[in-house]
Design a protein around this motif. Structure first.
Motif, PDB file in Angstrom:
ATOM      1  N   ILE A 180       0.840  -1.196   0.000  1.00 12.93           N
ATOM      2  CA  ILE A 180       0.000   0.000   0.000  1.00 12.93           C
ATOM      3  C   ILE A 180       0.875   1.247   0.000  1.00 12.93           C
ATOM      4  O   ILE A 180       1.746   1.414   0.853  1.00 12.93           O
ATOM      5  CB  ILE A 180      -0.945   0.023   1.221  1.00 12.93           C
ATOM      6  CG1 ILE A 180      -1.905  -1.174   1.162  1.00 12.93           C
ATOM      7  CG2 ILE A 180      -1.746   1.322   1.260  1.00 12.93           C
ATOM      8  CD1 ILE A 180      -2.797  -1.295   2.385  1.00 12.93           C
ATOM      9  N   HIS A 181       0.697   2.083  -1.009  1.00 11.96           N
ATOM     10  CA  HIS A 181       1.347   3.397  -1.058  1.00 11.96           C
ATOM     11  C   HIS A 181       0.233   4.435  -0.993  1.00 11.96           C
ATOM     12  O   HIS A 181      -0.953   4.098  -0.932  1.00 11.96           O
ATOM     13  CB  HIS A 181       2.115   3.581  -2.376  1.00 11.96           C
ATOM     14  CG  HIS A 181       3.180   2.554  -2.596  1.00 11.96           C
ATOM     15  ND1 HIS A 181       4.481   2.712  -2.192  1.00 11.96           N
ATOM     16  CD2 HIS A 181       3.132   1.332  -3.188  1.00 11.96           C
ATOM     17  CE1 HIS A 181       5.192   1.651  -2.526  1.00 11.96           C
ATOM     18  NE2 HIS A 181       4.402   0.793  -3.130  1.00 11.96           N
ATOM     19  N   SER A 182       0.610   5.703  -1.052  1.00 15.56           N
ATOM     20  CA  SER A 182      -0.418   6.738  -1.106  1.00 15.56           C
ATOM     21  C   SER A 182       0.104   7.916  -1.920  1.00 15.56           C
ATOM     22  O   SER A 182       1.130   8.499  -1.595  1.00 15.56           O
ATOM     23  CB  SER A 182      -0.782   7.186   0.308  1.00 15.56           C
ATOM     24  OG  SER A 182      -1.872   8.081   0.253  1.00 15.56           O
ATOM     25  N   ASN A 215       4.574  12.958  -3.181  1.00 10.07           N
ATOM     26  CA  ASN A 215       5.056  12.184  -2.044  1.00 10.07           C
ATOM     27  C   ASN A 215       4.250  10.903  -1.889  1.00 10.07           C
ATOM     28  O   ASN A 215       3.112  10.828  -2.345  1.00 10.07           O
ATOM     29  CB  ASN A 215       4.920  12.994  -0.750  1.00 10.07           C
ATOM     30  CG  ASN A 215       5.954  14.089  -0.657  1.00 10.07           C
ATOM     31  OD1 ASN A 215       7.146  13.824  -0.533  1.00 10.07           O
ATOM     32  ND2 ASN A 215       5.508  15.320  -0.744  1.00 10.07           N
ATOM     33  N   CYS A 216       4.889   9.933  -1.228  1.00 14.22           N
ATOM     34  CA  CYS A 216       4.143   8.749  -0.811  1.00 14.22           C
ATOM     35  C   CYS A 216       3.756   8.969   0.641  1.00 14.22           C
ATOM     36  O   CYS A 216       4.599   9.282   1.472  1.00 14.22           O
ATOM     37  CB  CYS A 216       4.980   7.489  -0.952  1.00 14.22           C
ATOM     38  SG  CYS A 216       4.088   6.022  -0.420  1.00 14.22           S
ATOM     39  N   ALA A 217       2.464   8.847   0.955  1.00 10.52           N
ATOM     40  CA  ALA A 217       1.990   9.168   2.299  1.00 10.52           C
ATOM     41  C   ALA A 217       1.702   7.922   3.131  1.00 10.52           C
ATOM     42  O   ALA A 217       0.985   7.986   4.112  1.00 10.52           O
ATOM     43  CB  ALA A 217       0.761  10.056   2.215  1.00 10.52           C
ATOM     44  N   GLN A 218       2.210   6.765   2.693  1.00  2.88           N
ATOM     45  CA  GLN A 218       2.107   5.562   3.532  1.00  2.88           C
ATOM     46  C   GLN A 218       3.510   4.979   3.646  1.00  2.88           C
ATOM     47  O   GLN A 218       4.178   4.788   2.629  1.00  2.88           O
ATOM     48  CB  GLN A 218       1.193   4.507   2.889  1.00  2.88           C
ATOM     49  CG  GLN A 218      -0.270   4.883   2.820  1.00  2.88           C
ATOM     50  CD  GLN A 218      -0.982   4.749   4.142  1.00  2.88           C
ATOM     51  OE1 GLN A 218      -0.377   4.417   5.159  1.00  2.88           O
ATOM     52  NE2 GLN A 218      -2.270   5.040   4.156  1.00  2.88           N
ATOM     53  N   LEU A 219       3.927   4.697   4.885  1.00  2.00           N
ATOM     54  CA  LEU A 219       5.241   4.105   5.083  1.00  2.00           C
ATOM     55  C   LEU A 219       5.256   2.741   4.389  1.00  2.00           C
ATOM     56  O   LEU A 219       4.563   1.830   4.803  1.00  2.00           O
ATOM     57  CB  LEU A 219       5.528   3.953   6.578  1.00  2.00           C
ATOM     58  CG  LEU A 219       6.930   3.487   6.936  1.00  2.00           C
ATOM     59  CD1 LEU A 219       7.984   4.412   6.341  1.00  2.00           C
ATOM     60  CD2 LEU A 219       7.098   3.404   8.441  1.00  2.00           C
ATOM     61  N   CYS A 220       5.993   2.631   3.253  1.00  2.00           N
ATOM     62  CA  CYS A 220       5.835   1.465   2.392  1.00  2.00           C
ATOM     63  C   CYS A 220       7.102   0.618   2.311  1.00  2.00           C
ATOM     64  O   CYS A 220       7.164  -0.314   1.525  1.00  2.00           O
ATOM     65  CB  CYS A 220       5.410   1.926   0.996  1.00  2.00           C
ATOM     66  SG  CYS A 220       6.543   3.119   0.276  1.00  2.00           S
ATOM     67  N   GLY A 221       8.112   0.943   3.115  1.00  3.57           N
ATOM     68  CA  GLY A 221       9.333   0.153   3.087  1.00  3.57           C
ATOM     69  C   GLY A 221      10.535   1.037   3.318  1.00  3.57           C
ATOM     70  O   GLY A 221      10.404   2.236   3.559  1.00  3.57           O
ATOM     71  N   ALA A 226      12.236   7.711  -0.970  1.00  2.00           N
ATOM     72  CA  ALA A 226      12.669   7.874  -2.369  1.00  2.00           C
ATOM     73  C   ALA A 226      11.495   8.178  -3.284  1.00  2.00           C
ATOM     74  O   ALA A 226      11.664   8.685  -4.392  1.00  2.00           O
ATOM     75  CB  ALA A 226      13.381   6.608  -2.849  1.00  2.00           C
ATOM     76  N   MET A 227      10.271   7.891  -2.799  1.00  2.00           N
ATOM     77  CA  MET A 227       9.103   8.124  -3.650  1.00  2.00           C
ATOM     78  C   MET A 227       8.792   9.607  -3.811  1.00  2.00           C
ATOM     79  O   MET A 227       7.972   9.987  -4.644  1.00  2.00           O
ATOM     80  CB  MET A 227       7.892   7.361  -3.110  1.00  2.00           C
ATOM     81  CG  MET A 227       8.131   5.861  -3.174  1.00  2.00           C
ATOM     82  SD  MET A 227       6.709   4.873  -2.774  1.00  2.00           S
ATOM     83  CE  MET A 227       5.752   4.973  -4.282  1.00  2.00           C
ATOM     84  N   SER A 228       9.464  10.444  -3.014  1.00  2.00           N
ATOM     85  CA  SER A 228       9.324  11.884  -3.238  1.00  2.00           C
ATOM     86  C   SER A 228      10.105  12.304  -4.475  1.00  2.00           C
ATOM     87  O   SER A 228      10.156  13.487  -4.813  1.00  2.00           O
ATOM     88  CB  SER A 228       9.780  12.671  -2.018  1.00  2.00           C
ATOM     89  OG  SER A 228      11.113  12.340  -1.712  1.00  2.00           O
TER      90      SER A 228
HETATM   91 CU   LIG Z   1       5.256   4.271  -1.082  1.00  2.00          CU
END
Ligand SMILES: [Cu+2]
Length: 258
Positions: A180-182, A215-221, A226-228
């Protein structure tokens, strides 16, 4: 005034979307209410220290408060909260989340998040996405585009690079290929969870030309931050068309992100 408060006090990035005005207003009004409650409680706290000091009250008062001022205050606060919820929050939700702009007047994009990047799919110059099916999904074909469908041939795929047209609504279908990402684009005041197996649309209307961080708003790993590295470019229709053309001239092979 609300924009000044949102940007200077709440430190939000400058608003660059039309739909974000209501979101900012709600956030600012809630903070104003919290500020008023904070100041009220602090004043009451010091009043209580003074009023009920042991030296001033050698003998306990067995009856206590006789007036109803506190009940009226409580009711007033509850009333303001109800107003914020019913008059502001619920209509904003209805406008910003439920009422989608017509797809034929919007830039329609698909995004599949992965650890740790954003895959972006455009329908290409013909304006049609190719047929998609889970059966075609591979490491290189994260959108599952049917290789035999001619519509899919000119679809454009990019990594971390989203381009949209200024003052034109944008609809993004968000999904994920692993966890899950956001998808969160703060300047647009929009956020949508990316959930494997689901494709959920969200929308916004960018109204300022510029380049904005995603940005990714879910801690995904471990590589979450880096998703920013994703960027949203808001540009004129002419620049957008030029970009689409330059992309469709070269076949972009989606790179894997190890
Ligand atoms: Cu993510």
């Amino acid at each position: 005034m609300t924009q000044w408060f949102a940007e200077k006090v709440l430190c939000l990035p400058p608003l660059a979307s039309r739909n974000g005005v209501g979101v900012d207003d709600l956030m600012v009004y809630v903070h104003w209410l919290m500020l008023a409650l904070f100041v009220g409680w602090i004043i009451y706290f010091f009043y209580a220290l003074y009023r009920f000091h042991a030296r001033r009250n050698p003998k306990a008062d067995y009856v206590g408060v006789r007036n109803h001022a506190s009940s009226y205050l409580e009711l007033t606060v509850a009333g303001i909260e109800a107003l914020l919820l019913i008059v502001l929050a619920v209509p904003i939700w209805a406008r910003n989340v439920d009422q989608f702009p017509p797809a034929d007047k919007s830039t329609v994009i698909q995004i599949v998040a992965q650890q740790y990047a954003w895959n972006v799919l455009y329908p290409g110059p013909d304006g049609n996405f190719g047929r998609q099916d889970m059966r075609f999904v591979t490491a290189d074909n994260v959108f599952g585009v049917d290789p035999s469908d001619p519509h899919g041939k000119n679809d454009i795929q990019t990594l971390n690079d989203i381009h949209v047209v200024v003052n034109k609504p944008v609809i993004i279908y968000v999904s994920s290929k692993d966890v899950i990402h956001s998808l969160k684009i703060l300047s647009m005041r929009v956020e949508q969870d990316a959930i494997p197996g689901l494709r959920i649309p969200c929308w916004f209307i960018p109204d300022k030309i510029g380049r904005y961080q995603v940005n990714c708003a879910q801690l995904c790993g471990s590589g979450h931050s880096a998703m920013s590295g994703g960027f949203l470019t808001v540009e004129s229709q002419a620049d957008f068309d030029k970009w689409i053309k330059s992309k469709s001239a070269t076949t972009v092979s989606p790179s894997s992100f190890e």
